[in-house]
Design a protein around this motif. Structure first.
Motif, PDB file in Angstrom:
ATOM      1  N   GLU A   1      34.530  37.376  38.577  1.00 33.22           N
ATOM      2  CA  GLU A   1      35.901  37.472  38.049  1.00 33.22           C
ATOM      3  C   GLU A   1      36.063  38.694  37.145  1.00 33.22           C
ATOM      4  O   GLU A   1      37.081  39.383  37.193  1.00 33.22           O
ATOM      5  CB  GLU A   1      36.273  36.211  37.284  1.00 33.22           C
ATOM      6  N   MET A   2      35.054  38.973  36.327  1.00 35.31           N
ATOM      7  CA  MET A   2      35.117  40.146  35.452  1.00 35.31           C
ATOM      8  C   MET A   2      35.152  41.434  36.273  1.00 35.31           C
ATOM      9  O   MET A   2      35.880  42.374  35.939  1.00 35.31           O
ATOM     10  CB  MET A   2      33.936  40.156  34.481  1.00 35.31           C
ATOM     11  N   ALA A   3      34.385  41.472  37.347  1.00 32.92           N
ATOM     12  CA  ALA A   3      34.376  42.657  38.211  1.00 32.92           C
ATOM     13  C   ALA A   3      35.726  42.835  38.906  1.00 32.92           C
ATOM     14  O   ALA A   3      36.205  43.953  39.067  1.00 32.92           O
ATOM     15  CB  ALA A   3      33.261  42.543  39.239  1.00 32.92           C
ATOM     16  N   LYS A   4      36.346  41.739  39.300  1.00 30.67           N
ATOM     17  CA  LYS A   4      37.664  41.821  39.933  1.00 30.67           C
ATOM     18  C   LYS A   4      38.714  42.313  38.963  1.00 30.67           C
ATOM     19  O   LYS A   4      39.616  43.054  39.349  1.00 30.67           O
ATOM     20  CB  LYS A   4      38.077  40.447  40.479  1.00 30.67           C
ATOM     21  N   GLU A   5      38.614  41.909  37.703  1.00 31.05           N
ATOM     22  CA  GLU A   5      39.596  42.348  36.693  1.00 31.05           C
ATOM     23  C   GLU A   5      39.459  43.823  36.396  1.00 31.05           C
ATOM     24  O   GLU A   5      40.451  44.470  36.057  1.00 31.05           O
ATOM     25  CB  GLU A   5      39.417  41.533  35.418  1.00 31.05           C
ATOM     26  N   ARG A   6      38.268  44.375  36.486  1.00 39.21           N
ATOM     27  CA  ARG A   6      38.056  45.804  36.180  1.00 39.21           C
ATOM     28  C   ARG A   6      38.647  46.705  37.258  1.00 39.21           C
ATOM     29  O   ARG A   6      38.935  47.858  37.000  1.00 39.21           O
ATOM     30  CB  ARG A   6      36.572  46.103  36.035  1.00 39.21           C
ATOM     31  N   ARG A   7      38.774  46.189  38.478  1.00 39.01           N
ATOM     32  CA  ARG A   7      39.299  47.019  39.558  1.00 39.01           C
ATOM     33  C   ARG A   7      40.735  47.253  39.414  1.00 39.01           C
ATOM     34  O   ARG A   7      41.580  47.104  38.887  1.00 39.01           O
ATOM     35  CB  ARG A   7      39.080  46.363  40.917  1.00 39.01           C
TER      36      ARG A   7
END
Length: 85
Positions: free
Chosen positions: A79-85
């Protein structure tokens, strides 16, 4: 009594309808959970059978229990990686 009893199901929905609705709404999440569980148990079993063949059985259980924080850690980081995109 009039011979009719009030139904436990709201608005005439049956249990099967409610379960089907729940599955349709959460299909991707349920599939991700299933895939993670199958992969984790498979890897844990293989690791225990081959790498730790002489270890006591409680080691297998500890590896399996370690899947709980691994699950949450994996999906939180996803989820954190998706938010950074």
């Amino acid at each position: 009594m009039t011979g009719t009893e009030p139904s436990d199901e709201p608005d005439g929905d049956t249990l099967l309808d409610r379960v089907g609705s729940h599955v349709r709404e959460n299909r991707n999440g349920m599939l991700q959970d299933l895939v993670f569980a199958v992969v984790w148990v498979t890897l844990t079993s293989l690791l225990y059978d081959f790498a730790f063949a002489s270890a006591p059985q409680w080691v297998l259980y500890m590896f399996l229990i370690a899947g709980i924080p691994a699950y949450f850690g994996f999906f939180v980081s996803l989820e954190m990686a998706k938010e950074r995109r």
